[in-house]
Design an enzyme around this catalytic site. Structure first.
Site, PDB file in Angstrom:
ATOM      1  N   GLU A 115      12.174  73.524  24.494  1.00 20.50           N
ATOM      2  CA  GLU A 115      12.221  73.890  23.509  1.00 20.50           C
ATOM      3  C   GLU A 115      13.835  74.265  22.283  1.00 20.50           C
ATOM      4  OE1 GLU A 115       8.409  76.390  22.516  1.00 20.50           O
ATOM      5  OE2 GLU A 115       9.083  77.171  24.898  1.00 20.50           O
ATOM      6  N   HIS A 127       3.497  78.674  13.019  1.00 21.85           N
ATOM      7  CA  HIS A 127       2.191  78.883  13.934  1.00 21.85           C
ATOM      8  C   HIS A 127       1.042  79.358  12.635  1.00 21.85           C
ATOM      9  CE1 HIS A 127       5.137  79.929  16.810  1.00 21.85           C
ATOM     10  NE2 HIS A 127       3.971  79.259  17.595  1.00 21.85           N
ATOM     11  N   ASP A 161       9.777  74.184  18.209  1.00 18.57           N
ATOM     12  CA  ASP A 161      10.866  74.919  18.557  1.00 18.57           C
ATOM     13  C   ASP A 161      11.734  73.879  18.874  1.00 18.57           C
ATOM     14  OD1 ASP A 161      10.133  77.909  18.058  1.00 18.57           O
ATOM     15  OD2 ASP A 161       8.656  77.306  19.771  1.00 18.57           O
ATOM     16  N   CYS A 203       4.529  69.255  24.643  1.00 16.62           N
ATOM     17  CA  CYS A 203       2.589  69.860  23.706  1.00 16.62           C
ATOM     18  C   CYS A 203       3.201  70.332  21.945  1.00 16.62           C
ATOM     19  CB  CYS A 203       2.541  71.041  24.384  1.00 16.62           C
ATOM     20  SG  CYS A 203       3.466  72.119  24.784  1.00 16.62           S
TER      21      CYS A 203
HETATM   22  C1  PEP Z   1       6.014  74.350  20.736  1.00 18.49           C
HETATM   23  O1  PEP Z   1       7.439  74.725  20.309  1.00 18.49           O
HETATM   24  O2  PEP Z   1       6.682  73.304  20.502  1.00 18.49           O
HETATM   25  C2  PEP Z   1       5.452  75.042  21.222  1.00 18.49           C
HETATM   26  C3  PEP Z   1       4.414  73.798  21.244  1.00 18.49           C
HETATM   27  O3  PEP Z   1       5.121  75.676  21.494  1.00 18.49           O
HETATM   28  P1  PEP Z   1       4.298  77.101  19.377  1.00 18.49           P
HETATM   29  O4  PEP Z   1       3.762  76.227  18.546  1.00 18.49           O
HETATM   30  O5  PEP Z   1       3.868  77.936  20.303  1.00 18.49           O
HETATM   31  O6  PEP Z   1       6.446  77.820  19.527  1.00 18.49           O
HETATM   32 MG    MG Z   2       7.909  76.904  20.840  1.00 16.10          MG
END
Ligand code: PEP
Ligand code: MG
Length: 591
Positions: free
Chosen positions: A444, A198, A468, A515
């Site tokens: 995910e 992140h 994920d 996403c």
């Molecule tokens: C993902 O896991 O691709 C996602 C968009 O969520 P995050 O990156 O916030 O875990």
């Molecule tokens: Mg995620």
């Protein structure tokens, strides 16, 4: 001496500027005994440093009071000023200088340890947490003593060449990085971290060049070293010679020019050459990011990572505060949809205000632990507050509700029941909301992609979280630089799961978007289009580049090529086919 280091390229672009080391290594100070006759001067040096640190806090306080400054900034400045003014810390240091003839830095660290140990014994979690503030105050005074004041917050806009401020750290948490949104940072490098951690995601959202997973950069770099960060190639050059510097300045200018050209695409529709409309949505972390989404002409917000509202603070945001934050995004987007994801806390995303909640004990394996929806279902009251706030915001525009990390049918059912409960409590309170709000789930976890039917039957839309999905399919911790080379979005198993999800959604008439970070990688735009994806969500900084790819793509032509690619299992062949898809000449090493 010039040298270069390599890491994971996580946020493209070039930064050229001076190193600013962020580290707790500052606490490793010199220890020496003073001569009796130097004690008075040392006391004077210490008092002066305390006064300077106090003045720094005063000017930070002035900055914190300007409109738009984050509320947490002013709260932490006040706490720090109180700690600095409290004699418990400073009197003890003076005594150690006077009675034990310790140098000021050493005395400061000893006294800090003493105070911090007392805090460890407090029952009250809030008070225990203040320990970190004491450490930060001590670091501030030590920096003054060592002549290394931090000028991060008061930095002016760059005035000339090589003026970027480059943060160099062993590691930065997502909570640290999100604070860069309020500061002028030119780039950053860390020794730890992977490309979809992140921390890296926030770097991309800031559109600042970043390289992570450098392993040994931090100990080799000194404050104010001249650095070049090449966030596209994952290279850090320390103390570059004149030739290299010239070349990178040129490249930086070229990149800026490219960016200016891309801006021309803002108002046009995103249509492929054969007329297919492709929606390009924005991922955001904080309400103020909505402005960037609008500037680049996003079709909506495809992912609002609400957990960032919960970070860097001691109290949870209550229903009204959350509602205002969600509503401000909805209003900023006008009639465009805003997909608000419920709290995805856990794994690398920590919020200290939530530390004493469900799953309080340290999880042996946080990425597999009580994260995201699992946490929310274990904390029904907290979940209800958020659901009510999101529903209230739905009264002011087109809001969609997105649930992270679902794997089980019973989790979906429990979530839908919680939404119903939130709706009926709002009805009871006579508060308006969109009764037909769409509810979607993130795909995910491989189990979700494989057993997709139970998702399609229960939900209105799906969004593939590839970050994920890759982590859990390949058993690669997305934050661990040691296994970063194994984190492969083009692994055939990953492609199969993404293709299967898209295909199943299409058959069932349920919209599916992506996403995760894959959606913002322009080298994968054609692959995803050929797989059937028509809704992409990514950071605003990536939208125009992806749009330029969409505009140059012909789906009718590339779909059969993608079908061929999806039948391949050899990684080299997959890459070769991807290059062909992107119009890149085949590489010699693959033939
Ligand atoms: C993902 O896991 O691709 C996602 C968009 O969520 P995050 O990156 O916030 O875990
Ligand atoms: Mg995620």
């Amino acid at each position: 001496m010039t040298f270069s280091l390599h890491g994971q390229a996580v946020s493209g672009g070039i930064a050229i500027g001076r190193a600013h080391l962020v580290s707790h290594a500052i606490l490793e100070v010199a220890h020496y005994q003073l001569r009796e006759r130097d004690v008075a001067a040392e006391l004077g040096r210490f008092d002066k440093a305390v006064a300077t640190a106090g003045a720094e806090l005063d000017s930070l306080r002035a900055e914190a009071s300007v409109p738009g400054a984050p509320a947490e900034l002013s709260a932490f400045v006040n706490v720090h000023a109180m700690i600095l003014a409290d004699p418990t810390l400073t009197d003890g240091v003076r005594e150690l200088i006077r009675d034990r003839r310790c140098n000021a830095e050493w005395a400061m660290v000893q006294q800090m340890q003493l105070v911090v140990d007392q805090f460890d014994e407090f029952e009250d979690a809030y008070l225990r947490e203040r320990k970190q503030d004491i450490v930060q105050v001590v670091e501030r005074v030590l920096r003054v003593l060592q002549g290394k004041q931090r000028k991060l917050a008061r930095r002016k806009a760059p005035t000339g060449a090589d003026d970027d401020l480059i943060v160099v750290a062993n590691d930065l948490s997502p909570a640290d990085t999100i604070q860069f949104k309020n500061l002028k940072i030119g780039g950053f490098v860390t020794d730890m971290g992977g490309s979809t951690s992140h921390t890296a995601i926030v770097a991309r959202s800031l559109a600042i060049p970043a390289v992570v997973g450098m392993q040994h950069a931090r100990p080799l770099i000194q404050d104010d070293d001249l650095l070049i960060v090449d966030g596209t190639r994952g290279v850090l050059i320390v103390d570059p010679d004149a030739g290299v510097l010239r070349e990178y300045r040129l490249r930086k200018t070229e990149l800026e020019l490219d960016r200016t050209k891309l801006k021309r695409l803002v108002s046009g529709r995103s249509r492929t050459l054969d007329g297919e409309h492709v929606e390009l949505h924005a991922n955001i972390e904080l309400p103020q990011d909505a402005e960037r989404a609008r500037e680049v002409g996003a079709d909506g917000v495809g992912l609002f990572r609400t957990e960032f509202l919960f970070m860097n603070r001691d109290e949870l945001p209550d229903e009204d505060e959350q509602f205002e934050a969600y509503r401000s995004v909805v209003k900023a987007l006008g009639d465009k949809p805003v997909t608000i994801r419920t709290l995805d806390i856990g794994a690398d995303k920590e919020a200290r205000a939530l530390r004493n909640r469900a799953g309080n004990r340290a999880a042996p394996n946080p990425a597999l632990g009580l994260r995201a929806i699992r946490f929310c279902l274990a904390e029904p009251q907290l979940f209800l507050v958020q659901l009510r706030a999101i529903l209230r915001a739905s009264h002011y525009g087109k809001v969609k509700l997105l649930i992270p990390m679902l794997a089980h049918a019973h989790e979906i059912d429990a979530t839908l029941a919680a939404v119903e409960q939130a709706k009926s409590s709002l009805r009871g309170d006579k508060i308006g909301f969109d009764a037909s709000i769409e509810i979607g789930g993130m795909i995910e976890i491989p189990a979700a992609a494989l057993a997709i039917g139970m998702f399609l039957r229960r939900l209105d839309f799906l969004s593939i979280g590839t970050n994920d999905l890759i982590q859990y399919t390949l058993a690669i911790d997305r934050t661990d630089e040691q296994v970063a080379p194994l984190y492969d979005p083009l692994h055939p198993a990953v492609l199969m799961l993404v293709a299967h999800t898209l295909h199943s959604g299409e058959k069932a008439g349920i919209p599916v978007s992506v996403c995760g970070e894959l959606a913002g990688d322009p080298t994968l735009t054609r692959l995803l289009l050929g797989m059937g994806l028509r809704t992409f969500s990514m950071h605003p900084a990536q939208i125009l580049e992806v749009k330029s790819r969409v505009l140059k793509s012909n789906i009718a032509e590339l779909a059969p090529q993608v079908r061929r690619l999806l039948r391949l299992e050899e990684p080299a062949k997959i890459r070769e086919q991807l290059d062909r898809l992107n119009g890149v000449a085949p590489r010699a090493d693959l033939n």
